[in-house]
Design an enzyme around this catalytic site. Structure first.
Site, mmCIF file in Angstrom:
data_model
loop_
_atom_site.group_PDB
_atom_site.id
_atom_site.type_symbol
_atom_site.label_atom_id
_atom_site.label_comp_id
_atom_site.label_asym_id
_atom_site.label_seq_id
_atom_site.Cartn_x
_atom_site.Cartn_y
_atom_site.Cartn_z
ATOM 1 N N ARG A 26 0.811 -1.225 0.000
ATOM 2 C CA ARG A 26 0.000 0.000 0.000
ATOM 3 C C ARG A 26 0.843 1.275 0.000
ATOM 4 O O ARG A 26 0.400 2.338 0.433
ATOM 5 C CB ARG A 26 -0.979 0.032 1.178
ATOM 6 N N LYS A 62 2.733 11.529 -11.267
ATOM 7 C CA LYS A 62 1.856 10.698 -12.107
ATOM 8 C C LYS A 62 2.618 9.422 -12.426
ATOM 9 O O LYS A 62 3.707 9.469 -13.020
ATOM 10 C CB LYS A 62 1.524 11.418 -13.415
ATOM 11 N N GLU A 120 9.623 19.754 -24.620
ATOM 12 C CA GLU A 120 8.864 20.019 -23.383
ATOM 13 C C GLU A 120 9.389 21.277 -22.679
ATOM 14 O O GLU A 120 8.635 21.987 -22.020
ATOM 15 C CB GLU A 120 8.949 18.829 -22.417
ATOM 16 N N LYS A 144 7.137 22.976 -13.966
ATOM 17 C CA LYS A 144 6.342 21.768 -13.738
ATOM 18 C C LYS A 144 6.026 21.634 -12.245
ATOM 19 O O LYS A 144 4.894 21.333 -11.852
ATOM 20 C CB LYS A 144 7.106 20.541 -14.254
ATOM 21 N N GLU A 173 -5.060 17.580 -10.989
ATOM 22 C CA GLU A 173 -5.756 18.112 -12.155
ATOM 23 C C GLU A 173 -7.210 18.434 -11.837
ATOM 24 O O GLU A 173 -8.106 18.085 -12.602
ATOM 25 C CB GLU A 173 -5.689 17.080 -13.287
ATOM 26 N N ARG A 175 -3.290 22.443 -14.075
ATOM 27 C CA ARG A 175 -2.353 21.448 -14.587
ATOM 28 C C ARG A 175 -2.555 21.212 -16.091
ATOM 29 O O ARG A 175 -1.646 20.763 -16.788
ATOM 30 C CB ARG A 175 -2.480 20.138 -13.782
ATOM 31 N N ASN A 229 -0.553 20.598 -20.902
ATOM 32 C CA ASN A 229 -0.934 19.833 -22.098
ATOM 33 C C ASN A 229 -0.839 20.637 -23.380
ATOM 34 O O ASN A 229 -1.309 20.179 -24.419
ATOM 35 C CB ASN A 229 -2.363 19.283 -21.948
ATOM 36 N N HIS A 240 -0.241 18.899 -26.622
ATOM 37 C CA HIS A 240 -0.475 17.466 -26.395
ATOM 38 C C HIS A 240 -1.790 16.966 -26.970
ATOM 39 O O HIS A 240 -1.963 15.760 -27.112
ATOM 40 C CB HIS A 240 -0.403 17.142 -24.897
ATOM 41 N N HIS A 269 -0.824 13.887 -28.774
ATOM 42 C CA HIS A 269 -1.261 12.540 -28.377
ATOM 43 C C HIS A 269 -1.957 11.836 -29.542
ATOM 44 O O HIS A 269 -1.791 10.622 -29.727
ATOM 45 C CB HIS A 269 -2.221 12.603 -27.184
ATOM 46 N N HIS A 291 7.743 11.211 -28.503
ATOM 47 C CA HIS A 291 6.736 12.017 -27.800
ATOM 48 C C HIS A 291 7.008 13.509 -28.027
ATOM 49 O O HIS A 291 6.103 14.271 -28.385
ATOM 50 C CB HIS A 291 6.748 11.672 -26.309
HETATM 51 N N1 LIG Z 1 4.632 10.627 -15.427
HETATM 52 C C1 LIG Z 1 4.550 11.674 -16.199
HETATM 53 O O1 LIG Z 1 4.126 12.753 -15.775
HETATM 54 C C2 LIG Z 1 5.016 11.553 -17.612
HETATM 55 C C3 LIG Z 1 5.193 12.700 -18.383
HETATM 56 C C4 LIG Z 1 5.704 12.553 -19.673
HETATM 57 C C5 LIG Z 1 6.009 11.294 -20.162
HETATM 58 N N2 LIG Z 1 5.809 10.199 -19.382
HETATM 59 C C6 LIG Z 1 6.148 8.846 -19.864
HETATM 60 O O2 LIG Z 1 7.552 8.782 -20.044
HETATM 61 C C7 LIG Z 1 7.845 7.793 -21.019
HETATM 62 C C8 LIG Z 1 8.876 8.339 -21.956
HETATM 63 O O3 LIG Z 1 10.038 8.671 -21.230
HETATM 64 P P1 LIG Z 1 11.454 8.863 -21.955
HETATM 65 O O4 LIG Z 1 11.306 9.760 -23.118
HETATM 66 O O5 LIG Z 1 12.420 9.212 -20.888
HETATM 67 O O6 LIG Z 1 11.704 7.433 -22.587
HETATM 68 P P2 LIG Z 1 12.474 6.112 -22.058
HETATM 69 O O7 LIG Z 1 12.367 5.956 -20.619
HETATM 70 O O8 LIG Z 1 12.005 5.003 -22.928
HETATM 71 O O9 LIG Z 1 13.976 6.440 -22.450
HETATM 72 C C9 LIG Z 1 14.325 6.605 -23.821
HETATM 73 C C10 LIG Z 1 15.535 5.739 -24.174
HETATM 74 O O10 LIG Z 1 16.705 6.342 -23.647
HETATM 75 C C11 LIG Z 1 17.438 5.382 -22.873
HETATM 76 N N3 LIG Z 1 18.163 6.148 -21.881
HETATM 77 C C12 LIG Z 1 17.751 6.562 -20.665
HETATM 78 N N4 LIG Z 1 18.681 7.328 -20.100
HETATM 79 C C13 LIG Z 1 19.707 7.404 -20.961
HETATM 80 C C14 LIG Z 1 20.962 8.070 -20.942
HETATM 81 N N5 LIG Z 1 21.319 8.851 -19.927
HETATM 82 N N6 LIG Z 1 21.775 7.936 -22.017
HETATM 83 C C15 LIG Z 1 21.398 7.172 -23.088
HETATM 84 N N7 LIG Z 1 20.220 6.524 -23.161
HETATM 85 C C16 LIG Z 1 19.386 6.650 -22.111
HETATM 86 C C17 LIG Z 1 16.387 4.446 -22.371
HETATM 87 O O11 LIG Z 1 16.948 3.218 -21.988
HETATM 88 C C18 LIG Z 1 15.466 4.337 -23.580
HETATM 89 O O12 LIG Z 1 16.006 3.433 -24.516
HETATM 90 C C19 LIG Z 1 6.522 7.440 -21.689
HETATM 91 O O13 LIG Z 1 6.108 6.175 -21.252
HETATM 92 C C20 LIG Z 1 5.562 8.510 -21.200
HETATM 93 O O14 LIG Z 1 4.239 8.044 -21.092
HETATM 94 C C21 LIG Z 1 5.328 10.304 -18.122
HETATM 95 ZN ZN LIG Z 2 4.670 15.543 -22.782
#
Ligand SMILES: NC(=O)c1ccc[n+]([C@@H]2O[C@H](COP(=O)([O-])OP(=O)(O)OC[C@H]3O[C@@H](n4cnc5c(N)ncnc54)[C@H](O)[C@@H]3O)[C@@H](O)[C@H]2O)c1
Ligand SMILES: [Zn+2]
Length: 364
Positions: free
Chosen positions: A121, A143, A185, A227, A237, A242, A246, A249, A253, A267
């Protein structure tokens, strides 16, 4: 080094951003009130890049971390992988009190955060984001989620971390496309709330793209602060604030959904196209001037972010938008810039106008 506090209703926690300052992490964990065994959730690529260093620093600082690796793919945000992580946490029960360190990009952060929210939990977790996107966006705000076959982030929780610890040195290993994607972003943050950040991005473009630590850290910290401020004021939200995060987005999206998250468009690239489209709508509606639109498009061009999505069917994007509208009780929320540093949120954009702009920016 830059430190500030996220003041969310459910928890206050520090965000610490620096360059080559990993040796501060052990004490930062203690300052955040953590104790017990850290479980590092990561993936093989991130571990190869920085795992040995992280483990050494933690051990030297008196921590005895356990490492739990998940595959390096968006598919790790699944119920199956979440189940495996929870099962592995349960197997560590003999280690006493546990907390999680999410060491990786947004995928690792979202999965690890949800595992932390659910296991017993809720156990504490820390975000150690290693992508630019994660440092400015996903690691902050609580999130957490995994995907279902029907859609992204359908199973999740709002669960704030105890600490966000970013080292911009990690970013040196990121492919340029990932860097540009994260910078989309950052540009977004400038447009929605910070004209000074927007100007800094324009002025320091060459240094930022070359990965110079000082300007890179400056823009990351400014975007992360925005942020933090927004989620602090509207954690779940509920007030609508918040929603300004977007910007870009709505169509972004839809582009990702239309390409089935194939990675054809990252993204950030989808958001860049979405920001261009939303600004075109704002100008057509008379919310902003052509000069505002030109300034945004010029900055996105300067960061080599795409002007249009290619090989994507406009009707697939329109279909994704109308699906989104159904899910949101018949209303899409458009975040439209009025000038650099200010946006408004409105549901009222004529669909013919949306269609025209989608056809401009999405090319089959
Ligand atoms: N929680 C939130 O508020 C929120 C906001 C935006 C996006 N997201 C989520 O985040 C995800 C995308 O995140 P991302 O863009 O970081 O992608 P990711 O986590 O897939 O990383 C992208 C690639 O870079 C690699 N990588 C990570 N760190 C590295 C480094 N220092 N050097 C080289 N390679 C590295 C990873 O292994 C992966 O292959 C999506 O699933 C999205 O839904 C969440
Ligand atoms: Zn985004």
């Amino acid at each position: 080094m830059v430190t500030f506090t996220v003041r969310a209703a459910s928890r206050r926690y520090p965000v610490i951003i620096g360059h080559r300052h990993l040796d501060r992490l052990p004490q930062s964990l203690r300052d955040a009130g953590l104790d017990g065994t850290p479980v590092i959730i990561t993936n093989p690529r991130v571990w190869r890049l920085g795992g040995a260093g992280l483990q050494r620093v933690l051990r030297r600082g008196g921590w005895a971390p356990v490492v739990l690796s998940v595959p390096d793919t968006e598919h790790s945000k699944s119920l199956a992988e979440l189940g495996r992580v929870l099962t592995r946490l349960a197997a560590l029960d003999g280690h006493g009190r546990l907390f999680i360190i999410a060491f990786g990009g947004g995928v690792v952060g979202d999965l690890a955060g949800l595992a932390a929210a659910l296991y017993r939990r809720g156990i504490p977790y820390v975000q150690v984001p290693t992508t630019l996107l994660a440092q400015v966006d996903s690691a902050i705000g609580g999130k957490t989620a995994v995907d279902l076959p029907r859609g992204k982030n359908l199973v999740g929780a709002f669960y704030q971390p105890w600490l966000v610890f970013s080292d911009t040195a990690w970013l040196a290993g990121l492919p340029p496309r990932q860097v540009a994607s994260g910078l989309a972003e950052v540009i977004k943050c400038g447009v929605i709330q910070d004209p000074g950040l927007f100007a800094l991005l324009a002025r320091e473009r060459a240094a930022i793209l070359a990965g110079r630590p000082a300007p890179l850290q400056a823009v990351i910290a400014r975007a992360a602060r925005i942020k933090a401020r927004v989620v602090g004021a509207d954690e779940r939200e509920t007030t609508g604030l918040r929603m300004i995060l977007n910007f870009g987005h709505t169509i972004g999206h839809a582009v990702e959904a239309a390409t089935h998250y194939s990675g054809r468009c990252t993204h950030g690239e989808a958001v860049a196209i979405g920001m261009r489209a939303a600004t075109a709508l704002a100008r057509r509606l008379g919310c902003c001037t052509r000069s505002t639109e030109d300034r945004l498009n010029d900055l996105l061009d300067a960061y080599r972010l795409p002007a249009a999505a290619r090989g994507v069917r406009p009707d697939a994007v329109m279909a994704a938008l109308s699906h989104d509208k159904k899910v949101r009780q018949g209303r899409l929320h458009w975040v439209l810039p009025t000038r650099i540093g200010h946006v408004l949120v409105t549901p009222d954009v004529p669909s013919a106008m949306v269609q025209a702009v989608v056809h401009e920016r999405i090319r089959p």
